[in-house]
Design a protein around this motif. Sequence first.
Motif, mmCIF file in Angstrom:
data_model
loop_
_atom_site.group_PDB
_atom_site.id
_atom_site.type_symbol
_atom_site.label_atom_id
_atom_site.label_comp_id
_atom_site.label_asym_id
_atom_site.label_seq_id
_atom_site.Cartn_x
_atom_site.Cartn_y
_atom_site.Cartn_z
ATOM 1 N N PHE A 40 0.805 -1.219 0.000
ATOM 2 C CA PHE A 40 0.000 0.000 0.000
ATOM 3 C C PHE A 40 0.837 1.266 0.000
ATOM 4 O O PHE A 40 0.390 2.309 -0.469
ATOM 5 N N GLN A 41 2.053 1.166 0.548
ATOM 6 C CA GLN A 41 2.913 2.347 0.526
ATOM 7 C C GLN A 41 3.453 2.600 -0.870
ATOM 8 O O GLN A 41 3.488 3.737 -1.347
ATOM 9 N N THR A 42 3.854 1.518 -1.530
ATOM 10 C CA THR A 42 4.395 1.717 -2.880
ATOM 11 C C THR A 42 3.294 1.957 -3.908
ATOM 12 O O THR A 42 3.543 2.504 -4.973
ATOM 13 N N ASN A 43 2.061 1.544 -3.568
ATOM 14 C CA ASN A 43 0.943 1.755 -4.497
ATOM 15 C C ASN A 43 -0.228 2.426 -3.770
ATOM 16 O O ASN A 43 -1.188 1.762 -3.399
ATOM 17 N N PRO A 44 -0.132 3.699 -3.552
ATOM 18 C CA PRO A 44 -1.164 4.363 -2.747
ATOM 19 C C PRO A 44 -2.519 4.404 -3.444
ATOM 20 O O PRO A 44 -3.523 4.695 -2.802
ATOM 21 N N ASN A 45 -2.545 4.097 -4.699
ATOM 22 C CA ASN A 45 -3.804 4.224 -5.441
ATOM 23 C C ASN A 45 -4.595 2.913 -5.546
ATOM 24 O O ASN A 45 -5.392 2.730 -6.451
ATOM 25 N N ILE A 46 -4.358 1.989 -4.626
ATOM 26 C CA ILE A 46 -5.127 0.747 -4.643
ATOM 27 C C ILE A 46 -6.543 1.022 -4.136
ATOM 28 O O ILE A 46 -6.727 1.511 -3.024
ATOM 29 N N LYS A 47 -7.517 0.693 -4.973
ATOM 30 C CA LYS A 47 -8.906 0.982 -4.594
ATOM 31 C C LYS A 47 -9.756 -0.281 -4.510
ATOM 32 O O LYS A 47 -10.960 -0.218 -4.242
ATOM 33 N N ALA A 48 -9.119 -1.423 -4.764
ATOM 34 C CA ALA A 48 -9.873 -2.671 -4.675
ATOM 35 C C ALA A 48 -8.924 -3.838 -4.452
ATOM 36 O O ALA A 48 -7.787 -3.813 -4.914
ATOM 37 N N VAL A 49 -9.430 -4.838 -3.730
ATOM 38 C CA VAL A 49 -8.630 -6.039 -3.481
ATOM 39 C C VAL A 49 -9.467 -7.273 -3.802
ATOM 40 O O VAL A 49 -10.631 -7.365 -3.407
ATOM 41 N N PHE A 50 -8.855 -8.186 -4.520
ATOM 42 C CA PHE A 50 -9.502 -9.466 -4.812
ATOM 43 C C PHE A 50 -8.689 -10.574 -4.142
ATOM 44 O O PHE A 50 -7.501 -10.746 -4.438
ATOM 45 N N VAL A 51 -9.315 -11.263 -3.204
ATOM 46 C CA VAL A 51 -8.628 -12.365 -2.525
ATOM 47 C C VAL A 51 -9.151 -13.672 -3.118
ATOM 48 O O VAL A 51 -10.369 -13.896 -3.176
ATOM 49 N N THR A 52 -8.240 -14.521 -3.539
ATOM 50 C CA THR A 52 -8.639 -15.696 -4.324
ATOM 51 C C THR A 52 -9.134 -16.891 -3.514
ATOM 52 O O THR A 52 -9.396 -17.955 -4.076
ATOM 53 N N ASN A 53 -9.220 -16.723 -2.208
ATOM 54 C CA ASN A 53 -9.854 -17.806 -1.430
ATOM 55 C C ASN A 53 -10.560 -17.246 -0.190
ATOM 56 O O ASN A 53 -10.798 -16.035 -0.101
ATOM 57 N N GLY A 54 -10.871 -18.118 0.734
ATOM 58 C CA GLY A 54 -11.666 -17.725 1.888
ATOM 59 C C GLY A 54 -10.954 -16.902 2.941
ATOM 60 O O GLY A 54 -11.575 -16.433 3.898
ATOM 61 N N LYS A 55 -9.666 -16.680 2.761
ATOM 62 C CA LYS A 55 -8.909 -15.936 3.780
ATOM 63 C C LYS A 55 -9.123 -14.429 3.677
ATOM 64 O O LYS A 55 -8.376 -13.650 4.276
ATOM 65 N N VAL A 56 -10.108 -14.026 2.948
ATOM 66 C CA VAL A 56 -10.345 -12.611 2.693
ATOM 67 C C VAL A 56 -10.557 -11.785 3.966
ATOM 68 O O VAL A 56 -10.269 -10.593 4.002
ATOM 69 N N TYR A 57 -10.994 -12.438 5.039
ATOM 70 C CA TYR A 57 -11.210 -11.686 6.285
ATOM 71 C C TYR A 57 -9.939 -11.034 6.794
ATOM 72 O O TYR A 57 -9.980 -9.984 7.434
ATOM 73 N N ASN A 58 -8.780 -11.628 6.491
ATOM 74 C CA ASN A 58 -7.516 -11.012 6.900
ATOM 75 C C ASN A 58 -7.367 -9.633 6.272
ATOM 76 O O ASN A 58 -6.980 -8.667 6.935
ATOM 77 N N VAL A 59 -7.679 -9.556 5.001
ATOM 78 C CA VAL A 59 -7.561 -8.292 4.283
ATOM 79 C C VAL A 59 -8.578 -7.284 4.817
ATOM 80 O O VAL A 59 -8.271 -6.119 5.036
ATOM 81 N N ALA A 60 -9.803 -7.774 5.044
ATOM 82 C CA ALA A 60 -10.843 -6.884 5.557
ATOM 83 C C ALA A 60 -10.434 -6.308 6.905
ATOM 84 O O ALA A 60 -10.625 -5.119 7.169
ATOM 85 N N GLU A 61 -9.873 -7.161 7.728
ATOM 86 C CA GLU A 61 -9.442 -6.702 9.050
ATOM 87 C C GLU A 61 -8.344 -5.648 8.915
ATOM 88 O O GLU A 61 -8.389 -4.594 9.564
ATOM 89 N N TYR A 62 -7.385 -5.917 8.060
ATOM 90 C CA TYR A 62 -6.285 -4.981 7.834
ATOM 91 C C TYR A 62 -6.822 -3.629 7.389
ATOM 92 O O TYR A 62 -6.471 -2.581 7.941
#
Lengths: 359, 359
Positions: A252-274
Amino acid sequence: MKETNKPVTITDIAAKAKVSIGTVDRVLHKRGRVATDVEKNILRIIKETDYQPNIIARALVSKKHYTIAVLIPDPSFGSYWFDAKQGIEKVAKTLKKYGLTVKYYLFNPDKSESFTEQANVLSKNNYDAIILTPIFHNEVSPFSELWKKAEIPHVFFNNEIPDYQPLSYIGQDNYQSGHLAGKLIHYGLTSPCSILMVHFNPKITNAAHLEIKEKGFRNYFTQNNLQQFDLLKLEISDEYKPTFIKQMDNVFQTNPNIKAVFVTNGKVYNVAEYLSQKYLSDVKVVGYDLLPQNLHYLKQNSISFLINQNPKGQGSAALQLLADRLIFQKPIPQLKYLPLDIITKENANYFVHSDAPVI
Amino acid sequence: MKETNKPVTITDIAAKAKVSIGTVDRVLHKRGRVATDVEKNILRIIKETDYQPNIIARALVSKKHYTIAVLIPDPSFGSYWFDAKQGIEKVAKTLKKYGLTVKYYLFNPDKSESFTEQANVLSKNNYDAIILTPIFHNEVSPFSELWKKAEIPHVFFNNEIPDYQPLSYIGQDNYQSGHLAGKLIHYGLTSPCSILMVHFNPKITNAAHLEIKEKGFRNYFTQNNLQQFDLLKLEISDEYKPTFIKQMDNVFQTNPNIKAVFVTNGKVYNVAEYLSQKYLSDVKVVGYDLLPQNLHYLKQNSISFLINQNPKGQGSAALQLLADRLIFQKPIPQLKYLPLDIITKENANYFVHSDAPVI
DNA sequence: TTGGGTTGTGTGTTCGTTAACACAAAAGTA
DNA sequence: TACTTTTGTGTTAACGAACACACAACCCAA
């Protein structure tokens, strides 16, 4: 044409052919001991009358007892596998009356040796059919060969292996599900930006299906000429939180313009929490599976959409399929793709508590 | 505890109670002619052994023939009703073996008299149960009362009537489906704009469910504090094209900032056609039902999302429910909401050709 | 106390299919 | 020719539940 709705019975056929029901039965079950001309005649009548054996009477008399082995990850390793087992158990319950029992072989989805061990034990017994999740591609192959030689029908579910030919595969179209994820993310974005794809544990479990999803996802953007979106990729090999957070911070520091994340399996809650901890609430998140943690973040709007891989439905469908073949002697499809369910906060309830589709 | 998996039969009970199966049978069916102490003893044994009648044997011997009446719109009035009938027919086919037949009473969904007429004919015969789509609320009421008095179980499907209490309602939660539509539209919008809600034929068929959808839709925006979106409403009472186009032209001229349209029923293809002819391709469209015309515009990206009301699934579920009660004597839920399926270009295939969920 | 009715119980048949068994007729073998 | 085996066919008993029917044993009235 007569409007006699009464179904044709074996006795009707016997009467028409002027033989006894015993002879008709011998023809039906190819047990020989029937004169060729008589057999021909009976087969003709069977075809003409479109005789369908009464499965109820058959089930009643049948002492035949089918035993099916189910080789899946231990449900204690996650609610996903718990649901899958539940789907199987539910169908198993209704099929018990038809003389079908199911034996479970549960393995540790993190250890390929555990899979091999259970598969070995299973193979010692003689089952009428096998249902398995082939998450360890390399380890599956020798067993698949073995069962093929022994003529034991086996179906794969949840994980597709491109080159092997089981009796049937029940699951989802991973490519298309990646494609769908692309649509769901693209629909929520207006201005050009970066999109992050995250693979969790691509090494431990076999990563083939994650890559297929990625391919489907990427192709959504190329096929629709959406060059304004920059696709980034991150592989999280270690679920250890500090490591994960460091990797995410870095991206996220090197790419401040990230506006969406696609997680390819069920571990997506980690990203949501972050993201919710970093107050990045405008980042759209799409991932897989109705795990309790995922549902939590879905309700909080931290996850926009989940694609339901429907483990329960997959389990039900797999067993139902085998039963159709073994008990009802129906032809079964070689491939059965389950629908790609789109889940969002507003319709999640109906999928969490509702029963899985049973065909 | 013994590991005897053999289910308890009526003969086992007879042996335990030292009576004949005839006596046990008389107890089971409360046909009297049994000494009180013997009856008590048998009932005790039945409870202790957790005897479950073998439905297969029962189905085989049973001459009991259930006939169910189905009162729905004629399939020729739209593929929606065609699918609903298909769902019923599919389940009916498998239940024929259990001695269940279905008789259809088809009415013209545009004419309440047609409904009344068919309902009258139906009521003359004596059915074991009735399935109906109560689209004409006022007309349904007297029949519902009549059937209640005659103790004929009847279930509603597809249309819910708030105050009536049928045996069961099978369908979707209209409020929540409006809510979901709100989410799907909102997710695709970034800047403040106007959103148009379109009701087709709110007069002819009963408009209650359209209004409930509208309410759910509106509440999505108020509950999420989305005052930046201006909700407009349009009622199309006449499907005659020039009139429709005039009405649409009018709305879009006075409100040039409309960026999304929500159509509360399956007529959404009209709007999609209008927009693509006017080159208004940036307007998001959400509506209902997988009609061929709708799928056409979905594939062309003129419609963003369709909410599947799953007529086939509703039909299947309704008949399955009654069968569970009549044949298998299971308790059935008073309300069965089917999942709200979100359909988009990328997952439509799996819903169009796949079989409806059968529970 | 004989006839008619009720009460309580057991037996037998039925549903459609399966499979064991019985038993002729034909074919093979000495 | 006198056997054994094979081939072809019919009969029948399950399977579990439902229900018609048979038939004692008892009760009550004439």
